[in-house]
Design a protein around this motif. Structure first.
Motif, short mmCIF file in Angstrom:
data_model
loop_
_atom_site.label_atom_id
_atom_site.label_comp_id
_atom_site.label_asym_id
_atom_site.label_seq_id
_atom_site.Cartn_x
_atom_site.Cartn_y
_atom_site.Cartn_z
N HIS A 165 -2.83 -11.60 -8.32
CA HIS A 165 -4.21 -11.98 -8.00
C HIS A 165 -5.18 -10.80 -8.09
CE1 HIS A 165 -3.42 -16.11 -6.63
NE2 HIS A 165 -2.26 -15.64 -6.19
N ARG A 166 -4.75 -9.71 -8.70
CA ARG A 166 -5.63 -8.55 -8.82
C ARG A 166 -6.65 -8.75 -9.94
NH1 ARG A 166 -0.77 -4.09 -7.84
NH2 ARG A 166 -0.55 -4.56 -5.60
N ARG A 167 -7.69 -7.93 -9.89
CA ARG A 167 -8.80 -7.99 -10.85
C ARG A 167 -9.56 -9.31 -10.76
NH1 ARG A 167 -8.63 -3.64 -14.05
NH2 ARG A 167 -6.64 -2.51 -14.24
N LYS A 168 -9.62 -9.86 -9.55
CA LYS A 168 -10.40 -11.07 -9.31
C LYS A 168 -11.49 -10.85 -8.26
CE LYS A 168 -6.47 -14.14 -10.37
NZ LYS A 168 -5.58 -15.22 -9.85
N PRO A 220 -0.03 -8.71 -6.59
CA PRO A 220 -0.18 -8.30 -8.00
C PRO A 220 -0.74 -9.38 -8.91
CG PRO A 220 1.87 -7.46 -7.10
CD PRO A 220 1.29 -8.36 -6.04
N ALA A 232 -4.70 -4.39 0.41
CA ALA A 232 -3.71 -4.79 -0.60
C ALA A 232 -4.01 -6.18 -1.13
CB ALA A 232 -2.31 -4.75 0.00
N VAL A 233 -3.74 -6.36 -2.40
CA VAL A 233 -3.88 -7.66 -3.06
C VAL A 233 -2.59 -7.94 -3.81
CG1 VAL A 233 -5.15 -9.00 -4.79
CG2 VAL A 233 -6.38 -7.40 -3.29
N GLY A 257 -4.58 -11.50 -0.17
CA GLY A 257 -5.17 -10.20 0.07
C GLY A 257 -5.18 -9.89 1.55
N ALA A 283 -10.25 -7.48 -3.47
CA ALA A 283 -10.38 -6.24 -2.70
C ALA A 283 -11.85 -5.95 -2.41
CB ALA A 283 -9.73 -5.08 -3.45
N THR A 288 0.84 -1.19 0.00
CA THR A 288 0.00 0.00 0.00
C THR A 288 0.88 1.24 0.00
OG1 THR A 288 -0.13 0.28 2.41
CG2 THR A 288 -1.67 -1.28 1.39
#
Length: 217
Positions: free
Chosen positions: A106-109, A104, A101-102, A64, A112, A19
């Motif tokens: 695993h983002r857009r899943k 990188p 924070a997630v 996350g 968050a 973050t």
């Protein structure tokens, strides 16, 4: 989504390091994670610490992390310092997410989003009335999509006064009521959105407005 387990403290701190916040609570997170819970919402000392695990796994490192606690402004704002009894009251009604924070990869899943939804549900269940957090401008559409109001300046209406929260660049504040009685309003001449009825008796009449930077009720 689940409370942070003792075996994943280091993983949790590593995620929070992703973050951009340099707040004092996050800096003290390592010590806070060793504390017993201090309240119905908190999992570690004065904080709520939630993690997200990979699908179909309860043993892998979390992907996350969310760290939330009492709002710093509930103790530090000049208006509250003039009325110290308000700090405890605000701490039971407003929650500030200091770190979300997630990993990188695993983002857009939706991780968050799920962490925030779990936080909102837990907070609402024990009587909290508002969630707030800081973010950079590029994340404003994300939080707005989840029902948050975002701005550089947010005002919280108080009896006979107003608590202004202005963030230094580049940060913005996002707020979301957890109960229908709390409202985010746009008043004439206000420097930004105004939160009303955070506590009973803190509502505003329909004709409320700002003049020369002051809330007129």
């Amino acid at each position: 989504m689940a409370p942070l387990s003792a075996t994943h403290h280091d993983d949790f701190l590593a995620l929070l390091a992703l973050t951009t916040s340099d707040s004092q609570p996050l800096a003290a997170a390592g010590n806070i994670l060793t504390m017993p819970p201090q309240g119905p919402l908190n999992t570690h000392g004065p904080a709520l610490c939630l993690t997200a695990q990979p699908r179909r796994s309860t043993h892998q490192s979390p992907v996350g992390a969310l760290f939330a606690s009492y709002p710093d402004w509930a103790a530090q704002h000049p208006l509250v310092q003039q009325r110290p009894h308000l700090t405890e009251i605000l701490n039971r009604r407003a929650l500030l997410v200091y770190g979300l924070a997630v990993a990188p990869q695993h983002r857009r899943k939706g991780i968050a989003r799920a962490l925030l939804a779990e936080t909102e549900q837990r907070s609402r269940a024990v009587g909290y009335r508002m969630i707030t957090l800081l973010h950079t401008p590029d994340l404003a559409p994300f939080y707005q999509h989840l029902g948050y109001t975002t701005a550089r300046h947010i005002t919280i209406a108080m009896p006979g006064s107003a608590m202004g929260l202005t963030q230094p660049l580049p940060y913005m504040t996002a707020v979301k009521p957890l109960v229908p009685t709390v409202r985010v309003r746009h008043l004439p001449n206000a420097p930004g959105p105004v939160v009303s009825a955070l506590l009973p008796g803190w509502d505003l009449p329909a004709e409320a407005r700002f003049e020369n930077g002051r809330l007129i009720t």
